[in-house]
Design an enzyme around this catalytic site. Structure first.
Site, short mmCIF file in Angstrom:
data_model
loop_
_atom_site.label_atom_id
_atom_site.label_comp_id
_atom_site.label_asym_id
_atom_site.label_seq_id
_atom_site.Cartn_x
_atom_site.Cartn_y
_atom_site.Cartn_z
N VAL A 52 18.90 58.71 72.78
CA VAL A 52 17.99 59.20 73.83
C VAL A 52 16.60 58.59 73.74
O VAL A 52 15.78 58.80 74.64
CB VAL A 52 17.87 60.74 73.79
CG1 VAL A 52 19.18 61.38 74.18
CG2 VAL A 52 17.39 61.23 72.43
N TYR A 53 16.30 57.84 72.71
CA TYR A 53 14.97 57.24 72.60
C TYR A 53 14.79 56.21 73.71
O TYR A 53 15.57 55.25 73.81
CB TYR A 53 14.77 56.56 71.25
CG TYR A 53 14.66 57.49 70.06
CD1 TYR A 53 14.64 58.87 70.23
CD2 TYR A 53 14.58 57.00 68.76
CE1 TYR A 53 14.53 59.72 69.13
CE2 TYR A 53 14.48 57.84 67.66
CZ TYR A 53 14.47 59.19 67.86
OH TYR A 53 14.36 60.03 66.76
N GLY A 54 13.78 56.44 74.53
CA GLY A 54 13.54 55.53 75.65
C GLY A 54 14.69 55.51 76.64
O GLY A 54 14.87 54.50 77.33
#
Length: 327
Positions: A52-54
């Site tokens: 889910v990062y970025g």
């Protein structure tokens, strides 16, 4: 850089990890490349990311750099799955979701395996044994070499790790738990850390610099180029800008002045060398900031400094944690 075993496993990782929370969002390809190269040249191996990062861009960016900039064999790539962009269900620990997410992560990373695959958070809507079975399947299929968890409470960690240990050879031992831990956030010491130590699970502290506050940069206000001033991370930093945090930061600054080092180095060395800690995960805005963090390798805090920092930052633990003989 010194290497440490991740929990009670044979996997060795650098005792400082590189975090990629802002990659693909606030950190572009050029800055990410500089950070990864600086980290690798310092002997760093553990790179931590999440699906889910970025919105997936952090994994994609890391995948573009691995191989072309740094050899894949030189890195221990850790990623997470389980967080979902759904206000009604923030976490999905179902077997189907987790395994599909892992396949998507491998595609973005451009690799056929990750070294450490972590469940991002506990999902109360899914039976824990189903979540853990996804870890077993991932390791059994070779898509992950080791498995861990993140943001599990003490009882959740103990239940998960004990379940995995109940059938040696058929279930994957938990190698690690990733939790926020710093001089400004010592909540894990109440139950999570004792459970991890007892069960042989290594702790990977996130936000080891108190979301940047322990560097001392916020003592005179919020710098315009800081995370605290950014629209996306201001709410993340804000809780650590209160009076109680200020007293701890002042103590860190005083210790740094006495040792002729920086507050960043003092705060990072403190958490790095706590019992049960394997590798704090450090996120940086620039390669220069990352280099400053990596310079802590040569620093060990004197015992009296550690005691003073322990005292000023000590969390209040009452029943049932306090000694019963005092009741």
């Amino acid at each position: 850089m010194e290497q440490r075993h991740l929990g009670r496993t044979g996997l060795r990782v650098s005792r400082i990890g590189l975090g990629t929370l802002t990659w693909g969002r606030d950190t572009g390809e050029e800055a990410a490349a500089e950070q990864l190269k600086t980290f690798w040249e310092a002997g760093g191996t553990l790179v931590d990311t999440a699906d889910v990062y970025g919105g997936g861009e952090a994994e994609y960016l890391l995948g573009q750099l691995v191989g072309s900039l740094v050899p894949r064999r030189d890195l221990v790539i850790a990623t997470k799955a389980g967080s979902v962009p759904d206000p009604d269900r923030r976490f999905d620990g179902s077997r189907g979701h987790l395994l599909a997410a892992l396949d998507d992560s491998l595609d973005r990373l451009g690799t056929d395996y990750v070294d450490l695959w972590q469940v991002h958070a506990f999902d109360p809507a899914t039976p824990l044994e189903e979540t853990l079975q996804a870890l077993d399947l991932a390791v059994g299929s070779g898509r992950a070499r080791y498995a861990g968890i993140s943001n599990f409470s003490g009882w959740q960690l103990a239940k998960a790790a004990t379940w995995q240990l109940a059938a040696p050879g058929t279930r994957t031992r938990l190698a690690s738990t990733q939790m926020e831990y710093s001089l400004l956030q010592r909540g894990v010491e109440r139950e999570v850390l004792p459970a991890a130590l007892d069960l042989g699970v290594g702790l990977l502290p996130s936000s080891p610099l108190g979301r940047g506050v322990l560097t001392g940069k916020y003592r005179e206000g919020t710098p315009a180029d800081s995370r605290g001033a950014s629209q996306s991370l201001a709410a993340f930093v804000g809780p650590y800008l209160d009076e109680a945090a200020g007293r701890i930061v002042d103590a860190v600054v005083t210790a740094a002045q006495g040792l002729a080092v920086t507050p960043l180095q003092v705060a990072l060395a403190w958490v790095r060398d706590r019992p049960g800690v394997v590798a704090p995960i450090v996120g940086a805005r620039t390669s220069a900031q990352l280099g400053a963090a990596l310079s802590v390798e040569a620093l060990s805090l004197p015992e009296e400094i550690c005691r003073a920092l322990d005292d000023v930052s000590a969390p209040v633990h009452r029943y049932p944690d306090q000694d019963w003989s005092t009741l």
